[in-house]
Motif scaffolding. Structure first.
Motif: not given
Length: 505
Positions: A417-423
């Motif tokens: 989650l540190d490497y993505v936008d909203q998923v």
């Protein structure tokens, strides 16, 4: 002299009688027929004179051997493995013994080979007897004589590249032994460094594979690139395969291409169909050679099985870091093990240091959450088609929710989650995550807007593209403050760079 001759005759008569007696006994054995053997040479009998000559050669009695030179025919006899007295003389220490034996032997047998295809000169070279080698060459022995396998003297018998049954030449034998004096001597007398063994390998390949730097320095100037190209393998491959960084460094300085790829006929002998010298070095875990190759411009993404995959499988942080910093593709897809998400992930699920290495260098994290089922119920399977060592083509949610991996799901997803936008988290993954201790933190991130700072970093990285993210040179030329560059590259999450060398959850 007369007494000596008399003893010799007595011994010969006794030997002859013994042979006749043993032959008669064999003939009258039950079930034995009187037929000539299929290969008479393998059952040939040597004379008493031959035996005396061999004994005298082995004991180094020069005067006695000189007296036996009158037995001319015995010097042309060979034993059951094809050894003449001249072969025996070539492998003992006294050059005088060899000289006496050579003069007593007919010139027609000087190039005669043993049943293993070895000439007297080959045996002298393989025994590292420089005086004997020089004497035979000065007297006209052929340094390029082909042995029974059709190979020239410079190559014979090295067996350096896993070709145990592939005989070779005298110069290759010298290169294999790493004796620069022998190599020089053979070349001075006309040995050809471009005659391959049956497998196609040249003396330069053997010297590189064995790590014989001095021999290699002699062979490089006299070896044609056309012969190397014809062989289908570079000496760079051999030095890397043998884990000899000094030889590798010399070859690179001499101008050999670090991206010369194995010919298809060579590659097919490897299950992984490897092509590059870098692959050999990485497979050996040879950091020194890997550094040399990468610094010289070796490309890390040329092999069917990616070099990065080998380093990940080893769990070697330094190798992984080296490859990533030189452009290794974190999103490679393994030909033999295709995944819905890139193959590299499977080796990092239990190690945060390795996982963040991949994510920092542009791993396609969003794809891991790309589940076509979404909030719907996932199809049920009657069995788990996986083992703890093999990951088949399936979704990330199917992987991380397996019974033997689901305890890691919370930690892995939290890092991602540190490497993505909203998923969106699919129903199957969500059900497993809700049982994990990190669920409250994960749920908070998923249900709240991400910070502008975080979104800006993601946007900049997307604009740069994965290739630029994997290129340190490109980053060094960006007109941005170093602090901002560090932020773009996730330096705060570079655990290995911070000196953390164990990332087990």
């Amino acid at each position: 002299m007369d007494n000596y001759a008399s003893d010799e005759d007595t011994d010969e008569d006794f030997d002859t009688q013994l042979i006749i007696q043993e032959s008669l006994q064999d003939i009258h054995k039950p079930g034995t027929t009187q037929q000539a053997p299929a290969d008479e040479s393998s059952h040939s009998f040597v004379s008493a004179d031959y035996k005396k000559i061999i004994e005298t050669i082995e004991t180094g009695k020069e005067d006695a051997l000189a007296r036996l030179t009158k037995c001319h025919s015995a010097f042309d006899e060979a034993d059951e493995i094809g050894w003449l007295p001249l072969h025996k003389a070539a492998v003992q220490l006294s050059k005088n013994i060899l000289e006496i034996t050579l003069k007593a032997s007919k010139p027609s047998v000087w190039e005669q080979t043993t049943h293993s295809g070895e000439t007297p000169l080959f045996l002298a070279v393989s025994s590292c007897l420089l005086e004997n080698t020089s004497f035979l060459l000065v007297n006209g022995c052929n340094p390029n004589a082909k042995n029974s396998e059709g190979n020239s003297p410079l190559l014979t018998g090295a067996n350096a590249l896993g070709q145990a049954s592939d005989s070779s030449s005298i110069l290759l034998e010298a290169a294999s032994g790493g004796n620069p004096d022998s190599v020089t001597l053979l070349l001075e007398h006309g040995a050809d460094a471009n005659i391959p063994k049956n497998s196609g390998h040249l003396p330069i390949h053997v010297a590189a594979d064995r790590g014989h730097l001095l021999a290699l320095k002699i062979l490089v100037p006299v070896t044609d690139f056309a012969a190397i190209k014809q062989s289908g393998i570079s000496p760079v491959h051999c030095a890397a395969a043998g884990a000899h960084p000094q030889c590798l460094e010399f070859l690179i300085q001499a101008g050999f291409d670090v991206n010369f790829m194995l010919d298809q006929r060579i590659r097919k002998h490897y299950d992984d169909h490897r092509k590059s010298a870098l692959y050999f070095a990485v497979s050996n875990g040879d950091l020194s050679s890997v550094k040399l190759l990468l610094s010289a411009g070796a490309l890390p993404n040329q092999d069917p099985v990616n070099c990065l995959q080998i380093a990940l499988r080893m769990g070697n942080y330094e190798l992984i870091s080296l490859l990533l910093r030189h452009g290794a593709n974190v999103n490679y897809f393994c030909r033999v093990n295709p995944l819905h998400f890139p193959s590299a992930l499977q080796y990092t699920l239990k190690d945060e240091v390795m996982l963040r290495m991949l994510l920092n260098y542009g791993y396609d994290t969003e794809r891991c959450f790309d589940c076509p089922h979404g909030d719907k119920v996932h199809p049920c399977y009657t069995f788990e088609g996986w083992t703890s060592t093999v990951i088949k083509d399936t979704m990330f949610c199917e992987v991380i929710t397996l019974s033997w991996l689901q305890h890691l799901s919370g930690k892995v997803v939290r890092v991602m989650l540190d490497y993505v936008d909203q998923v969106r988290i699919c129903s199957k993954l969500k059900a497993v995550l809700q049982k994990q201790g990190l669920w409250s933190e994960i749920h908070f991130i998923l249900t709240n807007p991400r910070s502008l700072k975080h979104l800006c970093r993601l946007k900049i990285r997307k604009c740069m593209g994965k290739l630029h993210l994997r290129c340190p040179v490109f980053m060094s030329f960006l007109p941005l403050p170093n602090r901002l560059k560090a932020y773009i590259l996730y330096k705060e999450y570079d655990l290995y760079g911070q000196g953390i060398f164990t990332g087990t959850w």
